[in-house]
Write a protein that holds these residues in place. Structure first.
Motif, PDB file in Angstrom:
ATOM      1  N   GLY A  92       0.806  -1.213   0.000  1.00  0.00           N
ATOM      2  CA  GLY A  92       0.000   0.000   0.000  1.00  0.00           C
ATOM      3  C   GLY A  92       0.838   1.261   0.000  1.00  0.00           C
ATOM      4  O   GLY A  92       1.927   1.307   0.585  1.00  0.00           O
ATOM      5  N   PHE A  93       0.328   2.284  -0.687  1.00  0.00           N
ATOM      6  CA  PHE A  93       0.916   3.621  -0.688  1.00  0.00           C
ATOM      7  C   PHE A  93      -0.184   4.624  -0.368  1.00  0.00           C
ATOM      8  O   PHE A  93      -1.289   4.528  -0.911  1.00  0.00           O
ATOM      9  N   SER A  94       0.097   5.571   0.497  1.00  0.00           N
ATOM     10  CA  SER A  94      -0.910   6.545   0.873  1.00  0.00           C
ATOM     11  C   SER A  94      -0.256   7.915   1.019  1.00  0.00           C
ATOM     12  O   SER A  94       0.951   8.029   1.235  1.00  0.00           O
ATOM     13  N   TRP A  95      -1.072   8.954   0.912  1.00  0.00           N
ATOM     14  CA  TRP A  95      -0.556  10.311   1.036  1.00  0.00           C
ATOM     15  C   TRP A  95      -1.696  11.258   1.368  1.00  0.00           C
ATOM     16  O   TRP A  95      -2.867  10.982   1.117  1.00  0.00           O
ATOM     17  N   ASP A  96      -1.349  12.385   1.953  1.00  0.00           N
ATOM     18  CA  ASP A  96      -2.265  13.517   2.055  1.00  0.00           C
ATOM     19  C   ASP A  96      -1.458  14.776   1.761  1.00  0.00           C
ATOM     20  O   ASP A  96      -0.293  14.876   2.148  1.00  0.00           O
ATOM     21  N   THR A  97      -2.066  15.701   1.045  1.00  0.00           N
ATOM     22  CA  THR A  97      -1.321  16.861   0.578  1.00  0.00           C
ATOM     23  C   THR A  97      -2.199  18.094   0.509  1.00  0.00           C
ATOM     24  O   THR A  97      -3.390  18.018   0.174  1.00  0.00           O
ATOM     25  N   HIS A  98      -1.623  19.226   0.866  1.00  0.00           N
ATOM     26  CA  HIS A  98      -2.227  20.544   0.680  1.00  0.00           C
ATOM     27  C   HIS A  98      -1.483  21.209  -0.480  1.00  0.00           C
ATOM     28  O   HIS A  98      -0.250  21.348  -0.429  1.00  0.00           O
ATOM     29  N   THR A  99      -2.218  21.625  -1.516  1.00  0.00           N
ATOM     30  CA  THR A  99      -1.602  22.118  -2.737  1.00  0.00           C
ATOM     31  C   THR A  99      -2.091  23.523  -3.069  1.00  0.00           C
ATOM     32  O   THR A  99      -3.298  23.783  -3.067  1.00  0.00           O
ATOM     33  N   ILE A 100      -1.149  24.398  -3.365  1.00  0.00           N
ATOM     34  CA  ILE A 100      -1.440  25.728  -3.907  1.00  0.00           C
ATOM     35  C   ILE A 100      -0.996  25.729  -5.360  1.00  0.00           C
ATOM     36  O   ILE A 100       0.153  25.364  -5.661  1.00  0.00           O
ATOM     37  N   ASP A 101      -1.878  26.119  -6.282  1.00  0.00           N
ATOM     38  CA  ASP A 101      -1.509  26.042  -7.695  1.00  0.00           C
ATOM     39  C   ASP A 101      -1.831  27.331  -8.430  1.00  0.00           C
ATOM     40  O   ASP A 101      -2.647  28.147  -7.976  1.00  0.00           O
TER      41      ASP A 101
ATOM     42  N   THR B  10      -8.921  23.759 -26.039  1.00  0.00           N
ATOM     43  CA  THR B  10      -8.205  24.495 -25.004  1.00  0.00           C
ATOM     44  C   THR B  10      -6.831  23.899 -24.781  1.00  0.00           C
ATOM     45  O   THR B  10      -6.581  22.716 -25.078  1.00  0.00           O
ATOM     46  N   ILE B  11      -5.940  24.705 -24.240  1.00  0.00           N
ATOM     47  CA  ILE B  11      -4.617  24.254 -23.803  1.00  0.00           C
ATOM     48  C   ILE B  11      -4.195  25.125 -22.631  1.00  0.00           C
ATOM     49  O   ILE B  11      -4.558  26.305 -22.553  1.00  0.00           O
ATOM     50  N   GLY B  12      -3.477  24.537 -21.694  1.00  0.00           N
ATOM     51  CA  GLY B  12      -3.068  25.294 -20.524  1.00  0.00           C
ATOM     52  C   GLY B  12      -1.829  24.708 -19.883  1.00  0.00           C
ATOM     53  O   GLY B  12      -1.377  23.613 -20.219  1.00  0.00           O
ATOM     54  N   ILE B  13      -1.284  25.473 -18.950  1.00  0.00           N
ATOM     55  CA  ILE B  13      -0.100  25.049 -18.206  1.00  0.00           C
ATOM     56  C   ILE B  13      -0.296  25.420 -16.750  1.00  0.00           C
ATOM     57  O   ILE B  13      -0.940  26.426 -16.428  1.00  0.00           O
ATOM     58  N   GLY B  14       0.199  24.574 -15.859  1.00  0.00           N
ATOM     59  CA  GLY B  14       0.014  24.819 -14.439  1.00  0.00           C
ATOM     60  C   GLY B  14       1.256  24.526 -13.634  1.00  0.00           C
ATOM     61  O   GLY B  14       2.156  23.782 -14.066  1.00  0.00           O
ATOM     62  N   ALA B  15       1.326  25.134 -12.468  1.00  0.00           N
ATOM     63  CA  ALA B  15       2.414  24.889 -11.512  1.00  0.00           C
ATOM     64  C   ALA B  15       1.790  24.815 -10.124  1.00  0.00           C
ATOM     65  O   ALA B  15       0.826  25.529  -9.828  1.00  0.00           O
ATOM     66  N   ALA B  16       2.312  23.938  -9.294  1.00  0.00           N
ATOM     67  CA  ALA B  16       1.752  23.766  -7.956  1.00  0.00           C
ATOM     68  C   ALA B  16       2.856  23.434  -6.970  1.00  0.00           C
ATOM     69  O   ALA B  16       3.871  22.824  -7.327  1.00  0.00           O
ATOM     70  N   TYR B  17       2.636  23.845  -5.725  1.00  0.00           N
ATOM     71  CA  TYR B  17       3.523  23.439  -4.633  1.00  0.00           C
ATOM     72  C   TYR B  17       2.689  22.664  -3.624  1.00  0.00           C
ATOM     73  O   TYR B  17       1.658  23.147  -3.145  1.00  0.00           O
ATOM     74  N   GLY B  18       3.128  21.453  -3.319  1.00  0.00           N
ATOM     75  CA  GLY B  18       2.401  20.594  -2.407  1.00  0.00           C
ATOM     76  C   GLY B  18       3.140  20.374  -1.105  1.00  0.00           C
ATOM     77  O   GLY B  18       4.365  20.202  -1.091  1.00  0.00           O
ATOM     78  N   ILE B  19       2.416  20.428   0.001  1.00  0.00           N
ATOM     79  CA  ILE B  19       2.942  20.128   1.337  1.00  0.00           C
ATOM     80  C   ILE B  19       2.303  18.806   1.756  1.00  0.00           C
ATOM     81  O   ILE B  19       1.098  18.750   2.005  1.00  0.00           O
ATOM     82  N   SER B  20       3.105  17.753   1.803  1.00  0.00           N
ATOM     83  CA  SER B  20       2.534  16.410   1.835  1.00  0.00           C
ATOM     84  C   SER B  20       3.172  15.514   2.883  1.00  0.00           C
ATOM     85  O   SER B  20       4.300  15.746   3.335  1.00  0.00           O
ATOM     86  N   ASN B  21       2.434  14.491   3.242  1.00  0.00           N
ATOM     87  CA  ASN B  21       2.946  13.330   3.953  1.00  0.00           C
ATOM     88  C   ASN B  21       2.656  12.110   3.086  1.00  0.00           C
ATOM     89  O   ASN B  21       1.528  11.956   2.586  1.00  0.00           O
ATOM     90  N   ALA B  22       3.650  11.286   2.879  1.00  0.00           N
ATOM     91  CA  ALA B  22       3.481  10.128   2.001  1.00  0.00           C
ATOM     92  C   ALA B  22       4.232   8.941   2.577  1.00  0.00           C
ATOM     93  O   ALA B  22       5.213   9.095   3.298  1.00  0.00           O
ATOM     94  N   GLY B  23       3.761   7.749   2.232  1.00  0.00           N
ATOM     95  CA  GLY B  23       4.438   6.558   2.727  1.00  0.00           C
ATOM     96  C   GLY B  23       3.888   5.297   2.102  1.00  0.00           C
ATOM     97  O   GLY B  23       2.978   5.331   1.273  1.00  0.00           O
ATOM     98  N   GLY B  24       4.448   4.183   2.516  1.00  0.00           N
ATOM     99  CA  GLY B  24       4.021   2.904   1.973  1.00  0.00           C
ATOM    100  C   GLY B  24       4.477   1.768   2.868  1.00  0.00           C
ATOM    101  O   GLY B  24       5.275   1.954   3.786  1.00  0.00           O
ATOM    102  N   GLY B  25       3.959   0.588   2.571  1.00  0.00           N
ATOM    103  CA  GLY B  25       4.353  -0.563   3.356  1.00  0.00           C
ATOM    104  C   GLY B  25       3.515  -1.778   3.012  1.00  0.00           C
ATOM    105  O   GLY B  25       2.784  -1.789   2.016  1.00  0.00           O
ATOM    106  N   LEU B  26       3.643  -2.815   3.823  1.00  0.00           N
ATOM    107  CA  LEU B  26       2.891  -4.055   3.651  1.00  0.00           C
ATOM    108  C   LEU B  26       1.807  -4.152   4.728  1.00  0.00           C
ATOM    109  O   LEU B  26       2.066  -3.866   5.898  1.00  0.00           O
ATOM    110  N   PHE B  27       0.636  -4.557   4.306  1.00  0.00           N
ATOM    111  CA  PHE B  27      -0.496  -4.633   5.218  1.00  0.00           C
ATOM    112  C   PHE B  27      -1.197  -5.984   5.030  1.00  0.00           C
ATOM    113  O   PHE B  27      -1.475  -6.379   3.903  1.00  0.00           O
TER     114      PHE B  27
END
Length: 288
Positions: A165-174, A189-206
């Motif tokens: 399993g892999f999980s994360w939570d993130t707050h993003t400003i874009d 349409t066409i567009g471009i974006g940039a974002a900064y994310g403040i996150s916690n992420a991880g993984g393991g066996l369950f």
């Protein structure tokens, strides 16, 4: 969400509301270090290695034209209903929750072949989880020598086939810039974006742990026996590692809307420059 093909919908009383379904693929390289460290790389299906790990999305979104000043604002909410999870493959599980919004300002109000150009910014909170099932067989650990050396009572722990399993939570400003053209039945349409994310992420066996015995033992006694036998003692959730994972993201997106009176059907795609993520979505909405 909210990447509608119309770069700007206009001031109030213009509005729109609809729903999106889609998905993205996380490159296998992003999970490979954890997979290799756990020694389960040979169990990863070839299609996941080649195309990445699929991550589905379902979201509702709305836009409302601004009051007084030329702008529009959007709101989005997303999750995967329990009934929809049965549509995934028997090898991959996924879950997510998101909420957010943005504001856009027109720089150019297009007409004919002159595009509408808008810039804006927003905030998103996202919590997600991806699991890859049945990577190894179930494991049985005989604890009888450590709990009852006389073998009067038989003790064993059975760890069911684990999920990676892999999980994360993130707050993003874009921030985004987007151009669109109104061409009869279509709005490319066409567009471009940039974002900064403040996150916690991880993984393991369950996995689930089944304890077989003829006489009851406490959880602490089982943990002590595992430690005495030289096995890692699992936490309440499994064997898991997590850490902060802050950083930038840059992506390009594009597509077209098919305009049928007040009904808009959006087909869109995106590509992330930094990590190679790609994905797409279909949005159906009522827009005035």
């Amino acid at each position: 969400g909210l990447n509608w093909s119309h770069a700007y919908i206009g001031q109030f009383p213009h509005f729109g509301v609809g729903a999106s379904v889609g998905g993205m693929f996380l490159p296998y390289e992003t999970i490979q270090p954890v997979v290799d460290a756990l020694g389960v790389g040979s169990s990863i299906p070839e299609q996941l290695r080649t195309y990445g790990v699929p991550f589905p999305t379902i979201a509702a979104g709305a836009r409302l034209g601004g009051f007084g000043l030329p702008f529009d604002m959007g709101f989005k909410f997303g999750m995967i209903p329990e009934s929809a999870k049965d549509l995934f493959s028997d090898k991959v599980t996924a879950d997510f929750f998101l909420i957010g919004g943005d504001v856009r300002f027109p720089v150019i109000k297009g007409k004919g072949l002159v595009p509408t150009l808008a810039v804006g910014g927003g905030y998103t909170f996202l919590r997600g989880q991806i699991g890859i099932m049945n990577l190894t067989d179930s494991q049985t650990i005989d604890l009888t020598p450590y709990l009852d050396p006389t073998y009067t009572t038989y003790h064993e722990l059975v760890f069911t086939a684990p999920e990676l399993g892999f999980s994360w939570d993130t707050h993003t400003i874009d921030a985004k810039a987007q151009a669109s053209w109104k061409l009869l039945l279509f709005t490319p349409t066409i567009g471009i974006g940039a974002a900064y994310g403040i996150s916690n992420a991880g993984g393991g066996l369950f996995s689930d742990v089944i304890y077989n015995t003829d006489s009851g033992l406490t959880e602490q006694q089982m943990r002590d026996a595992l430690e005495a036998a030289g096995y890692p003692v699992p936490t309440d959730t499994g064997l898991e590692v997590s850490s902060k994972a802050d950083g930038w993201s840059f992506w390009v997106f594009g597509g077209t809307a098919i305009n049928i009176f007040f009904i808009k059907v959006d087909l869109s795609a995106m590509y992330n420059f930094l990590n190679g993520d790609y994905g797409g979505s279909v949005n159906v909405r009522l827009q005035l």
